[in-house]
Enzyme design. Structure first.
Site, PDB file in Angstrom:
ATOM      1  N   GLU A 270      60.588  73.169  62.579  1.00 43.10           N
ATOM      2  CA  GLU A 270      59.755  72.031  63.522  1.00 43.10           C
ATOM      3  C   GLU A 270      59.861  72.328  65.039  1.00 43.10           C
ATOM      4  OE1 GLU A 270      60.783  70.134  59.528  1.00 43.10           O
ATOM      5  OE2 GLU A 270      61.875  71.413  61.088  1.00 43.10           O
TER       6      GLU A 270
ATOM      7  N   ASP B  85      54.581  67.122  48.845  1.00 47.82           N
ATOM      8  CA  ASP B  85      55.295  66.295  47.926  1.00 47.82           C
ATOM      9  C   ASP B  85      55.851  65.087  48.711  1.00 47.82           C
ATOM     10  OD1 ASP B  85      56.848  67.575  49.663  1.00 47.82           O
ATOM     11  OD2 ASP B  85      58.402  68.435  48.334  1.00 47.82           O
TER      12      ASP B  85
END
Length: 302
Positions: free
Chosen positions: A247, A159
């Site tokens: 992350e 996205d």
């Protein structure tokens, strides 16, 4: 004896035809050389493995179609699509065939455990998303990547909005390094970016949300040299981390801030945006289903 008279106009016509034929021969020769050069350049480019977790929803095909156009423009990208599903779907297979990407892609599938699935109206940040799928893709890369050929791994959510230039930057990542760059429209800021010192080393990030994270960076803001993932074979994503730490979880296992490689003109350009497609309102479609009428997409893949 007959006298042969050659008119100047005839001489000029013959001369022009001769020049045209010379031009055609030269053009073909130059074109062949150029094609050969381009092919050699493409063969010398490192492979960039782009990992895209995806799941069935009304917008899925639209999102993946947009991404597929990037692969048509950049020949060194290899697409690893991982479906959050117990089986591979025909929609994804059809899309890759239509885009002529079957030879430059692989489709995997693994279902997210129920306890980690978002429920109904849960906000998308409530639980880690894509961890299972990204880990399966990393496993595939470790088993299939050529250790003797330079390559990179990029986590390419379906996205976001990407420029072709971003992948030219990723190709610059040196062995043993993680490349980083700014990401637009993320973390409550217009741009999140690495901060550099006078020696162009990463010394921090301008993140406003949870800046204390080891690597306060978006998934779209870094790529990893594959040799690091082969060297640190246990480095994976985890469900056992706080919100926003996915992350940091993968990066802390393979690198340190001082070893990050700043890209995108020393982190001064935005080449990717953290965009999100608004959830489609299908109130009339839902009415058709509830009243047991034929769906609007009956027989059509949307």
């Amino acid at each position: 004896m007959y006298e042969v008279r050659v008119r100047p106009r005839q001489v000029m016509s013959v001369f022009l035809v001769f020049c045209f034929l010379l031009y055609v021969v030269h053009k073909r020769s130059s074109s062949n050389c150029l094609s050969s050069t381009v092919e050699n350049l493409q063969n010398d480019e490192p492979t960039i493995y782009c990992i895209t977790p995806t799941y069935a929803r009304p917008e899925q095909k639209a999102e993946l179609t947009r991404l597929s156009h990037l692969f048509m423009l950049a020949s060194n990208l290899h697409w690893i699509i991982v479906e959050d599903s117990e089986v591979q779907t025909q929609l994804v297979k059809n899309l890759l065939t239509q885009a002529n990407l079957n030879k430059r892609s692989v489709v995997l599938n693994i279902k997210t455990p129920d306890q980690f699935k978002l429920k109904g109206k849960d906000p998308n940040w409530k639980k880690p998303r894509g961890a299972e799928q990204r880990n399966l893709a990393l496993e595939w890369i470790r088993q299939n990547a050529d250790p003797n050929k330079r390559s990179m791994v990029f986590f390419m959510d379906d996205d976001n909005t990407y420029t072709v230039e971003l992948f030219r930057e990723i190709a610059k990542i040196e062995e043993g390094h993680v490349g980083v760059w700014p990401v637009g429209l993320v973390g409550g800021l217009m741009v999140e970016k690495p901060l550099l010192n006078e020696n162009n080393q990463v010394i921090g990030f301008n993140a406003a949300w949870r800046p204390e994270r080891p690597f306060p960076i978006d998934m779209a803001g870094f790529a990893i040299s594959t040799d690091l993932l082969l060297k640190f074979s246990k480095a994976v994503f985890s469900y056992e981390v706080e919100r926003g730490y996915q992350e940091s979880e993968i990066l802390r296992q393979i690198t340190a801030r001082v070893d990050l490689q700043p890209l995108a003109d020393l982190c001064t350009k935005v080449l990717v945006w953290h965009t999100r497609t608004e959830k489609t309102k299908l109130v009339y479609e839902e009415k058709l289903i509830k009243s047991h009428q034929e769906r609007s997409d009956q027989g059509i893949e949307v």
